[in-house]
Scaffold this motif. Sequence first.
Motif, PDB file in Angstrom:
ATOM      1  N   LYS A  22       3.471   3.357  18.293  1.00 46.21           N
ATOM      2  CA  LYS A  22       4.078   1.922  17.942  1.00 46.21           C
ATOM      3  C   LYS A  22       3.536   1.471  16.692  1.00 46.21           C
ATOM      4  N   ALA A  23       2.280   1.762  16.572  1.00 50.13           N
ATOM      5  CA  ALA A  23       1.468   1.164  15.426  1.00 50.13           C
ATOM      6  C   ALA A  23       1.995   1.877  14.037  1.00 50.13           C
ATOM      7  N   LYS A  24       2.510   3.264  14.048  1.00 49.12           N
ATOM      8  CA  LYS A  24       2.909   3.745  13.152  1.00 49.12           C
ATOM      9  C   LYS A  24       4.407   3.110  12.647  1.00 49.12           C
ATOM     10  N   LYS A  25       5.153   3.003  13.856  1.00 46.83           N
ATOM     11  CA  LYS A  25       6.427   2.377  13.814  1.00 46.83           C
ATOM     12  C   LYS A  25       6.430   1.120  13.284  1.00 46.83           C
ATOM     13  N   PHE A  26       5.621   0.024  13.403  1.00 47.93           N
ATOM     14  CA  PHE A  26       5.389  -0.922  12.773  1.00 47.93           C
ATOM     15  C   PHE A  26       4.930  -0.987  11.263  1.00 47.93           C
ATOM     16  N   ALA A  27       4.102  -0.033  11.075  1.00 46.57           N
ATOM     17  CA  ALA A  27       3.774   0.120   9.653  1.00 46.57           C
ATOM     18  C   ALA A  27       5.143   0.506   8.735  1.00 46.57           C
ATOM     19  N   LEU A  28       5.778   1.547   9.422  1.00 51.55           N
ATOM     20  CA  LEU A  28       7.001   2.074   8.649  1.00 51.55           C
ATOM     21  C   LEU A  28       7.875   1.127   8.522  1.00 51.55           C
ATOM     22  N   LYS A  29       7.996   0.290   9.659  1.00 50.17           N
ATOM     23  CA  LYS A  29       9.313  -0.816   9.569  1.00 50.17           C
ATOM     24  C   LYS A  29       9.127  -1.578   8.319  1.00 50.17           C
ATOM     25  N   ILE A  30       7.952  -1.894   7.946  1.00 45.60           N
ATOM     26  CA  ILE A  30       7.775  -2.728   6.574  1.00 45.60           C
ATOM     27  C   ILE A  30       7.416  -2.192   5.426  1.00 45.60           C
ATOM     28  N   ASN A  31       7.241  -0.991   5.441  1.00 42.29           N
ATOM     29  CA  ASN A  31       7.080   0.120   4.255  1.00 42.29           C
ATOM     30  C   ASN A  31       7.534   1.435   4.541  1.00 42.29           C
ATOM     31  N   PRO A  32       8.612   1.822   4.857  1.00 47.80           N
ATOM     32  CA  PRO A  32       9.462   2.911   4.977  1.00 47.80           C
ATOM     33  C   PRO A  32       8.900   4.279   4.262  1.00 47.80           C
ATOM     34  N   ASP A  33       8.324   3.787   2.908  1.00 50.70           N
ATOM     35  CA  ASP A  33       7.775   4.990   2.090  1.00 50.70           C
ATOM     36  C   ASP A  33       6.196   5.303   2.440  1.00 50.70           C
ATOM     37  N   LEU A  34       5.529   4.447   3.491  1.00 53.82           N
ATOM     38  CA  LEU A  34       4.038   4.656   3.320  1.00 53.82           C
ATOM     39  C   LEU A  34       3.741   5.817   3.946  1.00 53.82           C
ATOM     40  N   SER A  86       0.646  -1.067  -0.088  1.00 54.80           N
ATOM     41  CA  SER A  86      -0.016   0.054   0.084  1.00 54.80           C
ATOM     42  C   SER A  86       0.908   1.331  -0.148  1.00 54.80           C
ATOM     43  N   CYS A  87       0.348   2.343  -0.751  1.00 50.59           N
ATOM     44  CA  CYS A  87       1.036   3.587  -0.517  1.00 50.59           C
ATOM     45  C   CYS A  87       0.573   4.592   0.545  1.00 50.59           C
ATOM     46  N   VAL A  88      -0.613   4.253   0.897  1.00 48.37           N
ATOM     47  CA  VAL A  88      -1.235   4.963   2.222  1.00 48.37           C
ATOM     48  C   VAL A  88      -1.796   4.256   3.305  1.00 48.37           C
ATOM     49  N   LEU A  89      -1.619   4.656   4.322  1.00 48.42           N
ATOM     50  CA  LEU A  89      -2.466   3.947   5.560  1.00 48.42           C
ATOM     51  C   LEU A  89      -3.087   5.049   6.209  1.00 48.42           C
ATOM     52  N   LEU A  90      -4.428   4.763   6.222  1.00 48.80           N
ATOM     53  CA  LEU A  90      -5.431   5.473   7.147  1.00 48.80           C
ATOM     54  C   LEU A  90      -5.616   4.895   8.287  1.00 48.80           C
ATOM     55  N   MET A  91      -4.928   5.534   9.365  1.00 44.81           N
ATOM     56  CA  MET A  91      -5.296   4.984  10.797  1.00 44.81           C
ATOM     57  C   MET A  91      -6.565   5.585  11.265  1.00 44.81           C
ATOM     58  N   ASN A  92      -7.612   4.587  11.222  1.00 46.63           N
ATOM     59  CA  ASN A  92      -9.092   5.445  11.352  1.00 46.63           C
ATOM     60  C   ASN A  92      -9.639   5.193  12.611  1.00 46.63           C
ATOM     61  N   LYS A  93     -10.635   5.824  13.091  1.00 47.22           N
ATOM     62  CA  LYS A  93     -11.245   5.815  14.411  1.00 47.22           C
ATOM     63  C   LYS A  93     -10.532   6.433  15.390  1.00 47.22           C
ATOM     64  N   THR A  94      -9.750   7.453  15.232  1.00 48.67           N
ATOM     65  CA  THR A  94      -9.075   8.020  16.043  1.00 48.67           C
ATOM     66  C   THR A  94      -9.849   8.728  17.566  1.00 48.67           C
ATOM     67  N   ASP A  95     -10.977   9.098  17.163  1.00 47.17           N
ATOM     68  CA  ASP A  95     -11.696   9.654  18.231  1.00 47.17           C
ATOM     69  C   ASP A  95     -11.982   8.594  19.360  1.00 47.17           C
ATOM     70  N   LEU A  96     -11.738   7.336  19.167  1.00 50.80           N
ATOM     71  CA  LEU A  96     -11.755   6.326  20.015  1.00 50.80           C
ATOM     72  C   LEU A  96     -10.524   6.202  21.107  1.00 50.80           C
ATOM     73  N   LEU A  97      -9.603   6.995  20.553  1.00 51.84           N
ATOM     74  CA  LEU A  97      -8.243   6.806  21.288  1.00 51.84           C
ATOM     75  C   LEU A  97      -8.396   7.080  22.892  1.00 51.84           C
ATOM     76  N   PRO A  98      -8.960   8.094  23.141  1.00 51.81           N
ATOM     77  CA  PRO A  98      -8.963   8.537  24.602  1.00 51.81           C
ATOM     78  C   PRO A  98      -9.783   7.063  25.500  1.00 51.81           C
ATOM     79  N   HIS A  99     -10.413   6.288  24.836  1.00 47.64           N
ATOM     80  CA  HIS A  99     -11.189   5.226  25.446  1.00 47.64           C
ATOM     81  C   HIS A  99     -10.764   3.868  25.317  1.00 47.64           C
TER      82      HIS A  99
END
Lengths: 224, 113
Positions: free
Chosen positions: A178-190, A158-171
């Motif tokens: 960490k999630a972004k780090k994992f995604a960039l680990k296997i696709n540094p251009d994402l 994939s060339c874009v990652l949409l990390m969705n439902k961020t409004d739920l983060l406080p709950h």
Amino acid sequence: MEIITVEQKILKKNDEIAADLRKKFDEANVFVINMVSSPGSGKTSIIERTLKIISPALSVGVIEGDIQTSIDAERIAQFNIPVAQIITNGTCHLEARMIEQAINQLPLKDLDVLFIENVGNLVCPSSYYLGEHAKVVIMSVTEGEDKPLKYPAMFSKSCVLLMNKTDLLPHIIFDITKAKKFALKINPDLKIYETSCYDNTGIMQWCDWITNELKLKRCKSTIG
Amino acid sequence: MHEATIAKNIIELIQTEFPELNCKRIYSVKLRIGELSGIYPESLEYYFQELSKNTILENTKLSFEKAPIKVICAVCSTIFEIINMDYDCPNCKNSQFNIIGGDELEIINMEVE
């Protein structure tokens, strides 16, 4: 006994149809985005929010892939834009031949952008090229930060990652860094956008990415 | 997960590519399956046996060659194989890489008699 060398891709036929589709998309000057994710991460909602912003300034079409129902296509049809429905009857991914049939129901030459909403599945759709210009993966924050490492094929293609439902983060317990780090680990251009269809976080930035890519694509085809 | 479709694709590909195959039977078909392809060999074998009935591939065995996950380091371009994604570059210890192999789905050859 005799050994006959074959050395062919099993999905050769799909790749050939997809290459023809890509040619058709380029001739029609339409930017095609293949939206992939696990079930329930918000593909249809993202498309709805996107339509609210980029349509009618841009002419948009949608191909809705679904295993069983036409519920998503009906949601999109409310925007009075061209929608084609593919019901796969159990098949867990879209294939190029399905798109070949679906585009007959769409005014391809009149479109600027075509969304293909794939079947919710992070495994199989990664093997099937549909002739798209961009694969966009959506991952909701309720799915756990290790998703990119568990489904690397999809995230790396994939060339874009949409990390969705961020409004739920406080709950919830979810480490977005960490999630972004994992995604960039296997696709540094994402490219990563944090989005929410509840409070519209990041939707404008995501729409800007689409319009910029469309401009770039058209600029290249003019020069080419 | 999509073994039924893949089994169907294998049968169709051999029928299309070798329409005038002059043999008594195809004894086996050897496949190259990448570790990232999401294919479970036993399941593929099951669907293949079911879907190949009444074709030239009926009773043909499948054999498998696993293709490892290969990655290239985003910093020093070292190419290395991994088992899962929890690896760093053995040369420069950088954690980011691009996947360059492991999603293969290919027919290597077939044994006929």
